[in-house]
Write an enzyme that holds these catalytic residues in place. Structure first.
Site, PDB file in Angstrom:
ATOM      1  CG  HIS A 205      -1.738   1.190   1.454  1.00 26.95           C
ATOM      2  ND1 HIS A 205      -3.055   1.281   1.058  1.00 26.95           N
ATOM      3  CD2 HIS A 205      -1.450   2.375   2.044  1.00 26.95           C
ATOM      4  CE1 HIS A 205      -3.535   2.473   1.384  1.00 26.95           C
ATOM      5  NE2 HIS A 205      -2.579   3.160   1.991  1.00 26.95           N
ATOM      6  CD  GLU A 206       1.766   3.606   3.761  1.00 31.00           C
ATOM      7  OE1 GLU A 206       2.001   4.650   3.114  1.00 31.00           O
ATOM      8  OE2 GLU A 206       0.803   3.510   4.532  1.00 31.00           O
ATOM      9  CG  HIS A 209       0.298   6.206  -0.497  1.00 33.00           C
ATOM     10  ND1 HIS A 209      -0.785   6.742  -1.149  1.00 33.00           N
ATOM     11  CD2 HIS A 209      -0.201   5.638   0.633  1.00 33.00           C
ATOM     12  CE1 HIS A 209      -1.887   6.512  -0.451  1.00 33.00           C
ATOM     13  NE2 HIS A 209      -1.561   5.832   0.628  1.00 33.00           N
TER      14      HIS A 209
END
Length: 306
Positions: A205-206, A209
């Protein structure tokens, strides 16, 4: 924002949605894109405990997490990254632990730092990306810095800095000293921590980003119209608020359909997550081909290339 608990990124986001095809990166559709292999260094921030403890993570656990990250980005069959979604694909992006330090010495890609040797730790995570680089920070032109840092379980799972790019939604650029990804030690890789964030999806997920992806509900604020902002990816739905849980608390997309729970850019349980859409993949590849401190990772000499 909740993934049964708060997850912060480089910005604190509560978001809604619109889509504009003019805002999509112009990426040609090809049968097999160039495979990008990106070097990572894992800075294990610990308190002096022996290697293999809950904070000073074992090398095997770190390798397991990087393998899981690659499974997710490459959509590897038979792993937690597999999916049968027709709007998903292999991102042709993978990650490799660094083999050379900034000084040219051989390394296993793991840098262990006892924070007591530098300064006492604190649980406050507001200024993490200004503090963590003072503990360890390798050249972000050549390495993806991943800081594994212990915070109380089920508080903050991870955080990432966004790239500086001309893509919509990211015009602000880097606003912190550090450039990279932070993952809470208790949510790094497979863990026994209670809750729904224990299968290593926080790093995926990160990393999304870090490579320019927003949450599905974009940049809106509570009370704004559902169609005012979005994540600027054409094949993700308009979503009015954060998505948590695999089966419960699932909001409707703005068109009335059920919002997708399996996308990595939700805050859903790890067990649900398995999809980057083709549009999200195109956006990440655009960042790797155009953004400062991202495009140079593709040719970094921190790893050998096969």
């Amino acid at each position: 924002m909740k993934k049964t608990f708060l997850i912060l990124t480089a910005f604190i986001l509560i978001c809604a949605c619109t889509q504009d095809s003019d805002n999509q990166p112009d990426v040609p559709i090809i049968d097999q894109p160039t495979l990008y292999t990106l070097p990572v260094v894992v800075h294990v921030i610990h308190d002096g405990e022996d290697i293999g403890g809950s904070i000073n993570l074992a090398e095997s656990k770190i390798k397991e997490q990087i393998e899981g990250l690659n499974n997710d980005f490459r959509r590897v069959k038979g792993t937690l990254g597999e999916n049968n979604s027709p709007i998903s694909d292999d991102a042709f992006i993978q990650f490799k632990l660094a083999e050379f330090t900034p000084e040219g010495e051989m390394t296993n890609g793991i840098n262990r730092v006892n924070y007591f040797d530098v300064f006492p730790r604190v649980n406050d995570y507001v200024d993490l990306f200004d503090r963590l680089p003072k503990l360890a920070n390798w050249d972000p032109e050549k390495y993806i810095n991943i800081w594994v840092y212990a915070l109380p379980p089920n508080t903050l799972a991870g955080r990432a800095s966004f790239p500086s790019t001309d893509l919509p939604g990211l015009e602000g650029g880097l606003a912190t000293i550090g450039d990279g990804v932070m993952v809470n030690s208790f949510h790094f890789g497979f863990s026994t921590v209670d809750g729904t964030v224990n299968l290593g999806k926080t790093l995926t997920h990160e990393m999304g980003h870090f490579l320019g992806l927003l949450h599905l509900w974009g940049l809106a604020h509570e009370g704004e119209d559902c169609f005012e902002y979005d994540d600027f990816v054409q094949d993700t739905p308009f979503v009015s608020r954060s998505i948590s849980g695999c089966n419960g608390n699932i909001p409707l997309a703005c068109d009335g359909s059920v919002a997708p729970t399996n996308n990595y850019m939700n805050l859903t349980s790890d067990e649900c997550m398995s999809v980057f859409t083709k549009g999200q993949i195109a956006r990440m590849r655009y960042v790797l081909e155009n953004a400062p401190r991202r495009m140079t990772l593709r040719t970094s000499n921190a790893i050998t290339r096969e």
